[in-house]
Design an enzyme around this catalytic site. Structure first.
Site, PDB file in Angstrom:
ATOM      1  N   LEU A   1       2.176  28.180  -9.833  1.00  0.00           N
ATOM      2  CA  LEU A   1       3.589  28.517  -9.996  1.00  0.00           C
ATOM      3  C   LEU A   1       3.832  29.980  -9.622  1.00  0.00           C
ATOM      4  CD1 LEU A   1       6.389  27.697 -10.900  1.00  0.00           C
ATOM      5  CD2 LEU A   1       5.750  28.254 -13.244  1.00  0.00           C
TER       6      LEU A   1
ATOM      7  N   CYS B   1       7.018   2.827  -4.052  1.00  0.00           N
ATOM      8  CA  CYS B   1       5.729   2.308  -3.587  1.00  0.00           C
ATOM      9  C   CYS B   1       5.326   1.082  -4.406  1.00  0.00           C
ATOM     10  CB  CYS B   1       4.686   3.413  -3.596  1.00  0.00           C
ATOM     11  SG  CYS B   1       3.441   3.140  -2.330  1.00  0.00           S
ATOM     12  N   LEU B   2       4.361   1.199  -5.334  1.00  0.00           N
ATOM     13  CA  LEU B   2       4.013   0.029  -6.137  1.00  0.00           C
ATOM     14  C   LEU B   2       5.246  -0.474  -6.893  1.00  0.00           C
ATOM     15  CD1 LEU B   2       1.630  -1.808  -6.975  1.00  0.00           C
ATOM     16  CD2 LEU B   2       1.318  -0.338  -8.957  1.00  0.00           C
TER      17      LEU B   2
ATOM     18  N   HIS C   1       7.232   7.730  -0.589  1.00  0.00           N
ATOM     19  CA  HIS C   1       7.358   8.620  -1.750  1.00  0.00           C
ATOM     20  C   HIS C   1       8.420   9.694  -1.508  1.00  0.00           C
ATOM     21  CE1 HIS C   1       3.973   7.088  -4.091  1.00  0.00           C
ATOM     22  NE2 HIS C   1       3.421   6.836  -2.926  1.00  0.00           N
TER      23      HIS C   1
ATOM     24  N   GLU D   1       9.962  11.445  -3.559  1.00  0.00           N
ATOM     25  CA  GLU D   1       9.842  12.577  -4.489  1.00  0.00           C
ATOM     26  C   GLU D   1       9.119  13.767  -3.869  1.00  0.00           C
ATOM     27  OE1 GLU D   1       8.202   9.740  -4.665  1.00  0.00           O
ATOM     28  OE2 GLU D   1       6.168   9.958  -5.459  1.00  0.00           O
TER      29      GLU D   1
HETATM   30  N1  GLN Z   1      -1.367   0.236  -4.717  1.00  0.00           N
HETATM   31  C1  GLN Z   1      -0.314   0.065  -3.778  1.00  0.00           C
HETATM   32  C2  GLN Z   1      -0.815   0.131  -2.348  1.00  0.00           C
HETATM   33  O1  GLN Z   1      -1.871   0.600  -2.078  1.00  0.00           O
HETATM   34  C3  GLN Z   1       0.775   1.080  -3.996  1.00  0.00           C
HETATM   35  C4  GLN Z   1       0.338   2.477  -3.735  1.00  0.00           C
HETATM   36  C5  GLN Z   1       1.288   3.481  -4.312  1.00  0.00           C
HETATM   37  O2  GLN Z   1       2.079   3.148  -5.177  1.00  0.00           O
HETATM   38  N2  GLN Z   1       1.190   4.718  -3.866  1.00  0.00           N
HETATM   39  O3  GLN Z   1      -0.125  -0.308  -1.455  1.00  0.00           O
END
Ligand code: GLN
Length: 547
Positions: A19, A380-381, A519, A521
């Site tokens: 930071l 993602c997941l 992602h 974020e």
């Molecule tokens: N496990 C899942 C994949 O490999 C999602 C990965 C994640 O959420 N970054 O596709």
């Protein structure tokens, strides 16, 4: 050639070196300089990609596809400079590169040693891209005196020695513990830490001291005298209510001035801090609050979802609300009804993750959000599980699942709506992976383009039809299920340019239900909140007003 600031730490770990480095980067930018931040980590893993989030917190992914330390996330959030694979290195990577060269015979039969071979490798790494910026800020992980860290300390010592004067400075971060019994701030651990640093040949130019109490003038002078730094180069770092206060707080304490003085840059350009004043105003003066539930697996360690928590804060700043995040362990829903846990949230977020544990709970969270029309962001997941949920409960594919949890794969009725991707296109080149590949770095990693469907919610949210976002995953939504899922009400609103990989899904008949394979974020900044997070929090704010 850039000027270098090396940032080291002592006394204890977790002092907030990352930071401090990031805030210094922001302050140098505010004075009109260009910066790049870099992290050198002493651990032996080649990169953090294979480390458990429980161990090491989140893995931060760069546009060019490197899996790096989460400190690079801080760097990006504070400076807006996109990190590159060459901004993070570990002992493991340095050694593997030295050993590779040794095997190739590059060293022409020499005996390979830490000095000079390993230290040279580190120094070469330090200079990558040095012509592009005014300042290169390099943070050394761990604390001075750690066995693993020694080659890095030796390398930066040599580096400082080899440059002309005024090209390199050393900034050391320590802790002044408060002894309640005697009512004193103690300087001895700092003195010892600096002594340790000097015994390896590094004399700090700037001392940053973490302290819970104001540092009295007397102690400041003592530190300056014993540690051989100028009194105005002893900078206090007090605990902050928000990390986004750090640039202003460090400026007040004179950090940027001390650094510019150490380089002999005079007169120093005046800083323009309006960006950080606005950020602080938004953090400290919210006009309301929203509650967001994150249903995940790594909920005991907040650092595991660092960038998500920060991106939600940014979304709150965009809407002038405070975002209160509650972490819910997805596994609870294996046995319990999610409703009592999720009912009080204004929105639900299911983040990324690996492995089967907790996935049925995530599916239930997605179902709850879809049926109750609560804003849902699946990352993602979290997107993959929303697709499984829609397949099972909207499209009637009761045996839908993901190939990631392979015990299902043998079953005849199994519908692998999420499949293991072995081949894809990047920059017009085919990339192929085998199941037997190493675990490290074998995912679809880094920035990929997606095309957004006309009149979709995401196209409106982004305000464009072409986006670029960062990925880190092995599995994908199988395009062969597209028709049946679309018919059931799941819209495939973002696709890879070749139209083969679903990047975004949204539930058509829902106020805000979006799943993204990437992602978002990782690209959010306090001064430029990511559109998805800004709009997700806006939707949450609407819900909070309704109740
Ligand atoms: N496990 C899942 C994949 O490999 C999602 C990965 C994640 O959420 N970054 O596709």
């Amino acid at each position: 050639m850039a000027r270098y600031v090396f940032i080291t730490g002592g006394v204890v770990s977790s002092l907030g070196k990352g930071l401090a480095s990031a805030a210094l980067g922001a302050l140098l930018q505010a004075r009109g300089f260009s910066v790049r931040l870099r992290k050198l980590d002493p651990y032996l893993n080649v990169d953090p990609g294979t480390m458990s989030p429980f161990e090491h917190g989140e893995v931060f992914v760069t546009d060019d596809g490197a899996e790096t330390d989460l400190d690079l996330g801080h760097y990006e959030r504070f400076t807006g400079v996109a990190a590159r694979s060459t901004d993070s290195v570990s002992s493991g990577r340095i050694y593997s590169s030295v050993l590779e060269k040794e095997r190739r015979g590059d060293y022409l039969g020499k005996t390979i040693q830490v000095i000079p071979h390993v230290t040279n490798e580190i120094k070469d790494f330090l200079t990558i891209g040095a012509d592009e910026v005014d300042f290169m800020l390099c943070e050394i992980g761990g604390t001075v005196g750690d066995i693993e860290g020694l080659p890095f300390f030796e390398a930066i010592r040599q580096f400082g020695q080899e440059r002309s004067r005024g090209q390199c400075i050393f900034m050391h971060l320590t802790l002044l513990p408060w002894l309640a019994a005697s009512g004193e701030l103690k300087t001895k651990p700092t003195q010892h830490s600096v002594k340790e640093l000097r015994s390896i040949g590094i004399a700090p130019d700037v001392l940053v001291c973490r302290s819970e109490r104001p540092i009295p003038e007397k102690e400041r002078e003592k530190l300056a005298l014993f540690c051989n730094v100028r009194p105005d180069s002893v900078i206090a770092a007090y605990d902050l209510k928000s990390i986004y206060e750090a640039p202003l707080a460090y400026h007040r304490e004179g950090l940027d001035q001390a650094v510019l003085d150490a380089f002999g840059i005079s007169p120093a350009p005046r800083p323009n801090l309006t960006r950080w004043e606005d950020v602080a105003d938004r953090v400290f003066n919210p006009e309301g609050e929203v509650r967001i539930g994150i249903v995940g697996k790594y909920t005991q360690l907040e650092d595991a979802y660092k960038s998500i928590a920060e991106a939600l804060t940014h979304g709150g700043m965009a809407n002038r609300v405070r975002v209160k995040v509650d972490w819910v362990d997805a596994e609870i829903f294996d046995t319990e009804d999610p409703a009592p846990y999720l009912e009080n949230f204004d929105a639900i977020l299911v983040p990324g993750g690996f492995g089967e544990r907790g996935t049925e709970g995530k599916i239930k969270a997605a179902q709850f959000a879809r049926e109750r029309k609560v804003p849902y962001l699946g990352i993602c997941l979290g997107m993959q599980m929303a697709v499984v949920e829609a397949a099972r409960n909207l499209a009637g594919l009761t045996h839908a699942g993901s190939q990631e949890f392979d015990h299902e794969a043998g079953e005849e009725r199994f519908e692998p709506v999420i499949f293991h991707l072995r081949e894809w296109i990047k920059d017009n080149q085919k990339i192929a992976r085998d199941v037997l590949d190493d675990k490290g770095g074998t995912m679809r990693l880094g920035a990929y383009t997606a095309h957004l469907k006309d009149s979709s919610k995401v196209a409106a949210v982004y305000g464009t039809h072409r986006i670029e976002e960062r990925h880190r995953h092995r599995y994908e939504v199988d395009i062969r299920y597209r028709d049946v899922l679309e018919e059931a009400g799941l819209c495939f609103s973002g696709m890879s340019p070749d139209g083969r990989l679903p990047e975004i899904v949204e539930v058509a008949d829902h106020p805000w239900f979006i799943g993204v394979q990437f992602h978002p974020e990782l690209k959010s900044k306090p001064f430029a909140p990511h559109p998805l997070f800004a709009d997700f929090v806006r939707a949450a704010k609407e819900v909070s007003r309704l109740v």
